[in-house]
Design a protein around this motif. Sequence first.
Motif, PDB file in Angstrom:
ATOM      1  N   PHE A  57      44.451  35.056  56.007  1.00  0.00           N
ATOM      2  CA  PHE A  57      44.122  36.420  56.407  1.00  0.00           C
ATOM      3  C   PHE A  57      43.008  36.959  55.527  1.00  0.00           C
ATOM      4  CE2 PHE A  57      47.200  37.140  53.036  1.00  0.00           C
ATOM      5  CZ  PHE A  57      46.700  38.247  52.366  1.00  0.00           C
ATOM      6  N   ASN A  58      42.415  38.034  56.001  1.00  0.00           N
ATOM      7  CA  ASN A  58      41.359  38.705  55.248  1.00  0.00           C
ATOM      8  C   ASN A  58      41.456  40.197  55.543  1.00  0.00           C
ATOM      9  OD1 ASN A  58      39.044  39.497  53.899  1.00  0.00           O
ATOM     10  ND2 ASN A  58      37.646  38.741  55.476  1.00  0.00           N
ATOM     11  N   ILE A  59      41.546  41.015  54.510  1.00  0.00           N
ATOM     12  CA  ILE A  59      41.609  42.466  54.697  1.00  0.00           C
ATOM     13  C   ILE A  59      40.307  43.143  54.267  1.00  0.00           C
ATOM     14  CG2 ILE A  59      44.127  42.612  54.523  1.00  0.00           C
ATOM     15  CD1 ILE A  59      43.811  43.500  51.652  1.00  0.00           C
ATOM     16  N   SER A  60      39.283  42.330  54.024  1.00  0.00           N
ATOM     17  CA  SER A  60      37.943  42.864  53.737  1.00  0.00           C
ATOM     18  C   SER A  60      36.986  42.288  54.774  1.00  0.00           C
ATOM     19  CB  SER A  60      37.496  42.500  52.319  1.00  0.00           C
ATOM     20  OG  SER A  60      38.345  43.070  51.352  1.00  0.00           O
ATOM     21  N   VAL A  61      37.254  42.582  56.032  1.00  0.00           N
ATOM     22  CA  VAL A  61      36.524  41.973  57.143  1.00  0.00           C
ATOM     23  C   VAL A  61      35.149  42.619  57.308  1.00  0.00           C
ATOM     24  CG1 VAL A  61      36.700  41.237  59.548  1.00  0.00           C
ATOM     25  CG2 VAL A  61      38.786  41.719  58.238  1.00  0.00           C
ATOM     26  N   ARG A  62      34.159  41.816  57.616  1.00  0.00           N
ATOM     27  CA  ARG A  62      32.808  42.339  57.856  1.00  0.00           C
ATOM     28  C   ARG A  62      32.786  43.131  59.164  1.00  0.00           C
ATOM     29  NH1 ARG A  62      29.365  36.942  59.483  1.00  0.00           N
ATOM     30  NH2 ARG A  62      27.901  38.483  60.322  1.00  0.00           N
ATOM     31  N   LEU A 116      37.337  35.413  58.705  1.00  0.00           N
ATOM     32  CA  LEU A 116      38.466  35.123  57.818  1.00  0.00           C
ATOM     33  C   LEU A 116      38.015  34.859  56.380  1.00  0.00           C
ATOM     34  CD1 LEU A 116      40.555  32.839  60.189  1.00  0.00           C
ATOM     35  CD2 LEU A 116      41.465  34.857  59.013  1.00  0.00           C
ATOM     36  N   ARG A 117      36.743  34.630  56.199  1.00  0.00           N
ATOM     37  CA  ARG A 117      36.221  34.311  54.871  1.00  0.00           C
ATOM     38  C   ARG A 117      36.203  35.556  54.000  1.00  0.00           C
ATOM     39  NH1 ARG A 117      31.114  31.935  56.083  1.00  0.00           N
ATOM     40  NH2 ARG A 117      32.417  30.294  57.003  1.00  0.00           N
ATOM     41  N   VAL A 118      36.938  35.494  52.898  1.00  0.00           N
ATOM     42  CA  VAL A 118      37.013  36.629  51.971  1.00  0.00           C
ATOM     43  C   VAL A 118      35.711  36.727  51.187  1.00  0.00           C
ATOM     44  CG1 VAL A 118      38.275  37.649  50.034  1.00  0.00           C
ATOM     45  CG2 VAL A 118      39.502  36.313  51.763  1.00  0.00           C
ATOM     46  N   PRO A 119      35.115  37.915  51.078  1.00  0.00           N
ATOM     47  CA  PRO A 119      33.861  38.058  50.323  1.00  0.00           C
ATOM     48  C   PRO A 119      34.000  37.569  48.887  1.00  0.00           C
ATOM     49  CG  PRO A 119      34.347  40.051  51.583  1.00  0.00           C
ATOM     50  CD  PRO A 119      35.562  39.186  51.680  1.00  0.00           C
ATOM     51  N   GLU A 120      32.952  36.941  48.379  1.00  0.00           N
ATOM     52  CA  GLU A 120      32.980  36.405  47.015  1.00  0.00           C
ATOM     53  C   GLU A 120      33.020  37.525  45.977  1.00  0.00           C
ATOM     54  OE1 GLU A 120      33.291  33.326  45.970  1.00  0.00           O
ATOM     55  OE2 GLU A 120      33.441  32.577  48.021  1.00  0.00           O
ATOM     56  N   THR A 121      32.380  38.623  46.260  1.00  0.00           N
ATOM     57  CA  THR A 121      32.347  39.748  45.324  1.00  0.00           C
ATOM     58  C   THR A 121      32.880  40.999  46.009  1.00  0.00           C
ATOM     59  OG1 THR A 121      30.064  40.301  45.924  1.00  0.00           O
ATOM     60  CG2 THR A 121      30.395  38.774  44.074  1.00  0.00           C
ATOM     61  N   LYS A 150      44.725  32.792  47.313  1.00  0.00           N
ATOM     62  CA  LYS A 150      44.481  32.260  45.968  1.00  0.00           C
ATOM     63  C   LYS A 150      43.358  33.011  45.246  1.00  0.00           C
ATOM     64  CE  LYS A 150      46.262  27.625  46.829  1.00  0.00           C
ATOM     65  NZ  LYS A 150      46.976  28.012  48.065  1.00  0.00           N
ATOM     66  N   ARG A 151      43.362  34.313  45.431  1.00  0.00           N
ATOM     67  CA  ARG A 151      42.385  35.145  44.738  1.00  0.00           C
ATOM     68  C   ARG A 151      42.868  36.598  44.787  1.00  0.00           C
ATOM     69  NH1 ARG A 151      36.957  34.538  47.551  1.00  0.00           N
ATOM     70  NH2 ARG A 151      36.403  36.250  46.139  1.00  0.00           N
ATOM     71  N   ARG A 152      42.228  37.458  44.015  1.00  0.00           N
ATOM     72  CA  ARG A 152      42.554  38.879  44.057  1.00  0.00           C
ATOM     73  C   ARG A 152      41.972  39.487  45.321  1.00  0.00           C
ATOM     74  NH1 ARG A 152      44.868  41.762  40.531  1.00  0.00           N
ATOM     75  NH2 ARG A 152      44.627  40.140  38.944  1.00  0.00           N
ATOM     76  N   VAL A 153      42.770  40.360  45.953  1.00  0.00           N
ATOM     77  CA  VAL A 153      42.295  41.054  47.146  1.00  0.00           C
ATOM     78  C   VAL A 153      42.292  42.552  46.863  1.00  0.00           C
ATOM     79  CG1 VAL A 153      43.163  39.266  48.700  1.00  0.00           C
ATOM     80  CG2 VAL A 153      44.612  41.217  48.159  1.00  0.00           C
TER      81      VAL A 153
END
Length: 239
Positions: free
Chosen positions: A65-70, A15-20, A39-42
């Motif tokens: 949620f996270n749409i940039s999943v590892r 669930l952790r969104v990548p920092e970069t 609370k950030r750009r996705v």
Amino acid sequence: MSVSSYEEPTADELLRVPETFERQRWHTDLYAPYSPKTKRRVYAYGRRGRALFLRLEAEPLVRRFNISVREVPLVVGDRVKSIAPAAISLDHENQVSIHTFSDVVEEPMDPAHPLPASPWNGWCQTRGWRLIEWTPAALLGPEIELENWEILLRYLSVPGRVPNRPLEDALRLTLAADIEMTWNRLAKQFPREKPETVHECIAALILERRVHADIAARTVSLLTRLSISPLNAAEPLRA
């Protein structure tokens, strides 16, 4: 990022969104909205990525949620591959859901030959997670719904925005005293408040399903009808 077969990432890690962000699919349209929930750009690729973002962001039951999943190790056939799902989400009851895109038709053409099960099925079952396979019809339609979620989210897509719960409650009380009211008429009941703040609160109330709005077949506007109870099929009210 690939994950070796012995690594088992937790739900919190996924669930952790990548920092970069590093763009990879250069021949696909890139959608980069600000997400009030994270609370950030996705970053989402293509029509399907945009649609999935809008549905997760606009769904009040989803809290993370996270749409940039590892990538994770997944058994496909007789091989182990590193694959990333389309998204992962967590609802208010702490249910984890894995989201994938399905390109198959809604109903098999031949009932005697059912469609093969997704390789994600067993992976999710062993973890007690839910698998949501988005078909094109469920994900992309109706388009008016996606457009309206996008319009409403623009009111809230302000970095650092803090919800104004007292004003939201006041708007609901005012609306409860009337049968129906247009967005414009409700906003005018609070002339001492900043107009942009009032509109943000109305948009938030609609997205959180705390008020009803006739947006299933009409584009969101100042003539959008609002109500505490479900709206009837009457003609739009005057502004």
